[in-house]
Design a protein around this motif. Structure first.
Motif, PDB file in Angstrom:
ATOM      1  N   ALA A 170       0.826  -1.204   0.000  1.00 27.72           N
ATOM      2  CA  ALA A 170       0.000   0.000   0.000  1.00 27.72           C
ATOM      3  C   ALA A 170       0.862   1.256   0.000  1.00 27.72           C
ATOM      4  O   ALA A 170       0.564   2.234  -0.685  1.00 27.72           O
ATOM      5  N   ILE A 171       1.939   1.230   0.787  1.00 24.06           N
ATOM      6  CA  ILE A 171       2.839   2.384   0.842  1.00 24.06           C
ATOM      7  C   ILE A 171       3.498   2.608  -0.521  1.00 24.06           C
ATOM      8  O   ILE A 171       3.755   3.749  -0.915  1.00 24.06           O
ATOM      9  N   ALA A 172       3.718   1.512  -1.243  1.00 22.89           N
ATOM     10  CA  ALA A 172       4.382   1.634  -2.535  1.00 22.89           C
ATOM     11  C   ALA A 172       3.600   2.501  -3.505  1.00 22.89           C
ATOM     12  O   ALA A 172       4.167   3.089  -4.417  1.00 22.89           O
ATOM     13  N   THR A 173       2.303   2.607  -3.309  1.00 27.08           N
ATOM     14  CA  THR A 173       1.495   3.417  -4.226  1.00 27.08           C
ATOM     15  C   THR A 173       1.674   4.899  -3.981  1.00 27.08           C
ATOM     16  O   THR A 173       1.248   5.714  -4.794  1.00 27.08           O
ATOM     17  N   ARG A 174       2.266   5.265  -2.845  1.00 24.94           N
ATOM     18  CA  ARG A 174       2.387   6.694  -2.576  1.00 24.94           C
ATOM     19  C   ARG A 174       3.753   7.084  -2.042  1.00 24.94           C
ATOM     20  O   ARG A 174       4.077   8.267  -1.968  1.00 24.94           O
ATOM     21  N   GLY A 175       4.570   6.105  -1.642  1.00 27.60           N
ATOM     22  CA  GLY A 175       5.809   6.455  -0.990  1.00 27.60           C
ATOM     23  C   GLY A 175       7.060   6.259  -1.818  1.00 27.60           C
ATOM     24  O   GLY A 175       8.135   6.631  -1.388  1.00 27.60           O
ATOM     25  N   GLN A 176       6.950   5.665  -3.011  1.00 33.79           N
ATOM     26  CA  GLN A 176       8.160   5.439  -3.778  1.00 33.79           C
ATOM     27  C   GLN A 176       8.345   6.541  -4.814  1.00 33.79           C
ATOM     28  O   GLN A 176       7.412   7.247  -5.164  1.00 33.79           O
ATOM     29  N   GLU A 177       9.577   6.683  -5.308  1.00 34.87           N
ATOM     30  CA  GLU A 177       9.889   7.782  -6.209  1.00 34.87           C
ATOM     31  C   GLU A 177       9.189   7.631  -7.546  1.00 34.87           C
ATOM     32  O   GLU A 177       8.745   8.596  -8.141  1.00 34.87           O
ATOM     33  N   SER A 178       9.130   6.407  -8.067  1.00 35.79           N
ATOM     34  CA  SER A 178       8.460   6.216  -9.349  1.00 35.79           C
ATOM     35  C   SER A 178       6.991   5.928  -9.116  1.00 35.79           C
ATOM     36  O   SER A 178       6.586   5.470  -8.054  1.00 35.79           O
ATOM     37  N   GLY A 179       6.165   6.164 -10.143  1.00 38.03           N
ATOM     38  CA  GLY A 179       4.748   5.925 -10.028  1.00 38.03           C
ATOM     39  C   GLY A 179       4.427   4.451 -10.169  1.00 38.03           C
ATOM     40  O   GLY A 179       5.248   3.642 -10.601  1.00 38.03           O
ATOM     41  N   VAL A 180       3.202   4.105  -9.814  1.00 37.74           N
ATOM     42  CA  VAL A 180       2.713   2.743  -9.949  1.00 37.74           C
ATOM     43  C   VAL A 180       1.460   2.773 -10.798  1.00 37.74           C
ATOM     44  O   VAL A 180       0.570   3.603 -10.576  1.00 37.74           O
ATOM     45  N   GLN A 181       1.405   1.892 -11.781  1.00 38.46           N
ATOM     46  CA  GLN A 181       0.217   1.761 -12.599  1.00 38.46           C
ATOM     47  C   GLN A 181      -0.394   0.388 -12.386  1.00 38.46           C
ATOM     48  O   GLN A 181       0.322  -0.587 -12.120  1.00 38.46           O
ATOM     49  N   VAL A 182      -1.715   0.327 -12.486  1.00 36.22           N
ATOM     50  CA  VAL A 182      -2.417  -0.938 -12.310  1.00 36.22           C
ATOM     51  C   VAL A 182      -3.288  -1.203 -13.522  1.00 36.22           C
ATOM     52  O   VAL A 182      -3.789  -0.284 -14.176  1.00 36.22           O
ATOM     53  N   LEU A 183      -3.438  -2.482 -13.815  1.00 36.54           N
ATOM     54  CA  LEU A 183      -4.319  -2.936 -14.882  1.00 36.54           C
ATOM     55  C   LEU A 183      -5.415  -3.755 -14.205  1.00 36.54           C
ATOM     56  O   LEU A 183      -5.128  -4.797 -13.608  1.00 36.54           O
ATOM     57  N   ILE A 184      -6.638  -3.265 -14.261  1.00 32.30           N
ATOM     58  CA  ILE A 184      -7.726  -3.914 -13.536  1.00 32.30           C
ATOM     59  C   ILE A 184      -8.880  -4.234 -14.477  1.00 32.30           C
ATOM     60  O   ILE A 184      -8.966  -3.726 -15.598  1.00 32.30           O
ATOM     61  N   SER A 185      -9.761  -5.091 -13.996  1.00 29.87           N
ATOM     62  CA  SER A 185     -11.039  -5.357 -14.642  1.00 29.87           C
ATOM     63  C   SER A 185     -12.136  -5.095 -13.618  1.00 29.87           C
ATOM     64  O   SER A 185     -11.904  -5.177 -12.407  1.00 29.87           O
ATOM     65  N   GLU A 186     -13.339  -4.797 -14.102  1.00 30.50           N
ATOM     66  CA  GLU A 186     -14.429  -4.423 -13.208  1.00 30.50           C
ATOM     67  C   GLU A 186     -15.708  -5.158 -13.578  1.00 30.50           C
ATOM     68  O   GLU A 186     -15.955  -5.477 -14.747  1.00 30.50           O
ATOM     69  N   ILE A 187     -16.513  -5.429 -12.561  1.00 26.85           N
ATOM     70  CA  ILE A 187     -17.851  -5.987 -12.742  1.00 26.85           C
ATOM     71  C   ILE A 187     -18.794  -5.243 -11.808  1.00 26.85           C
ATOM     72  O   ILE A 187     -18.492  -5.057 -10.624  1.00 26.85           O
TER      73      ILE A 187
END
Length: 422
Positions: A170-187
């Motif tokens: 969870a911290i990795a999404t806001r605490g690291q220097e580079s950004g994080v991208q996610v690939l999701i699906s939704e229902i």
């Protein structure tokens, strides 16, 4: 008076914040402050029975009036009905566990609510009274959420555990220097026709562990436009996800699915397909400005055609004022909110957009109004260093998100089992 131009936006913001902390209810076209509610004769007799509890005509009128004063999106009477039914379901659950709303917690909740409108509690209550809303109506509104939190904590707190690995993720999404991208699906599984069946379907989907199986379920059960693509959503920045949803998705491994989350008449489930570091720096946002233009007809061919025509003719959110000119004031809403204040379904759609892009995936007013949703801008904020991040705060955020999922499922179960008579 709450009608003042200075005070009214604060009250709308206060309601948005409380609604974000609770569950988004049935939303729809907002009414302007000066309109009268239909059939507002105050009757103290019961108009709705929920199991062994009743809702009086006076309570319905008062809750609707309060929502109208707050300029809550949606038909205030329909929204009041849904909220009061849920209040009775929550009260019934509290009775079974021998719980009552603590008076001090209720008072603190009322004070906090008033503070979000930049008012002291007595000033806030007086303003409500001037608009015809009693102090007891406001107190009941807050007390229901207070006792429900007690029920949820007592019933589900022992099931919620967060590992150190999940906190790191969870911290990795806001605490690291580079950004994080996610690939999701939704229902999005609709709940209006048969809530119990929808809950069973959603529970089965939450056990899925493969991308192909989730895609098949999306095509079969999802009400979202993405169903035609197997629920697949394009790569997006993790920081764009709604704050309440982000920790749930970031705690997943590829292939895993979130627990059902009730969002505007549907149970939403999200599958993480992949995660990667982006070349661009990650960015958090303090505020998001967006506009919602409501088109009559829901997802009808005419409404979608109108939306496509508008999209081809405008470039920015400012252009929507020209589109809405001469129409009722409530046909266009433009707001600036913190990410945590935005309803989750709107937040999820905004996460997919860049500035001045449009989504027509949502409806309001029980599917009768198509939402032409346009992202106006995002206001960036500074990112804390990793040493400044409170791991206990992150743990609490993850726990609260999971408790929220349990709460939504439990409330859906209570509703499916309830006997509701008008």
């Amino acid at each position: 008076m709450i009608r003042s131009a200075q005070t009214r936006p604060h009250l709308r913001k206060a309601l948005s914040q409380v609604r974000a902390l609770a569950r988004p209810a049935v939303l729809g076209l907002a009414l302007t402050l000066g309109q009268a509610l239909p059939g507002q004769a105050q009757s103290f007799g019961p108009v709705i029975r929920v199991n062994d509890k009743v809702i009086t005509g006076y309570e319905l009128d008062q809750r609707a009036r309060m929502l109208q004063v707050f300029n809550a999106p949606g038909n205030p009477r329909d929204l009041a009905r849904e909220q009061l039914i849920e209040d009775r379901l929550k009260a019934g659950a509290a009775d079974r566990f021998g719980l009552t709303a603590d008076a001090e917690e209720v008072e603190a909740g009322m004070t906090e609510f008033a503070g979000r409108a930049n008012m002291e509690l007595p000033q806030f209550i007086q303003a409500l009274s001037g608009e015809g809303v009693s102090q007891q109506t406001f107190r009941d509104f807050v007390a229901s959420n207070v006792v429900w939190r007690q029920v949820v904590r007592g019933r589900f707190a022992s099931r919620v555990s967060v590992t150190e690995e999940e906190i790191d993720r969870a911290i990795a999404t806001r605490g690291q220097e580079s950004g994080v991208q996610v690939l999701i699906s939704e229902i999005f599984v609709p709940t209006a026709r048969n809530p119990q069946q929808a809950a069973q379907i959603a529970d089965q989907i939450s056990q899925i562990t493969t991308v192909d199986a989730f895609a098949q379920a999306a095509r079969q059960y999802s009400a979202a436009p993405s169903r035609d693509q197997g629920g697949r959503v394009n790569w997006m920045s993790a920081s764009n996800l709604p704050p309440a949803l982000r920790p749930q998705i970031m705690a997943l491994s590829p292939g895993q699915v979130t627990q059902p989350i009730e969002i505007d008449g549907a149970l939403a489930l999200f599958q993480l397909r992949a995660i990667q570091e982006a070349s661009a720096s990650r960015q958090e946002y303090s505020e998001i400005e967006y506009a919602s233009y409501y088109i009559a007809g829901g997802r009808s061919e005419d409404a979608l055609s109108t939306a496509a025509k508008i999209r081809a003719e405008i470039d920015t959110c400012d252009d929507l004022y020209g589109v809405a000119k001469g129409q009722p004031e409530d046909v266009l809403e433009r707001v600036t909110l913190a990410p945590s204040e935005i309803p989750q379904d709107i937040g999820m759609e905004l996460a997919k957009l860049d500035d001045n892009e449009v989504s027509t995936a949502l409806t309001r007013n029980n599917g009768q109004a198509l939402v032409f949703l346009m992202l106006c801008s995002r206001t960036p904020e500074g990112v804390p260093d990793e040493d400044e991040i409170d791991r206990n705060a992150v743990r609490t955020q993850l726990q609260n998100a999971r408790l929220g999922s349990y709460a939504e499922g439990y409330l859906a179960q209570l509703r499916s089992e309830a006997r509701i008579v008008e």
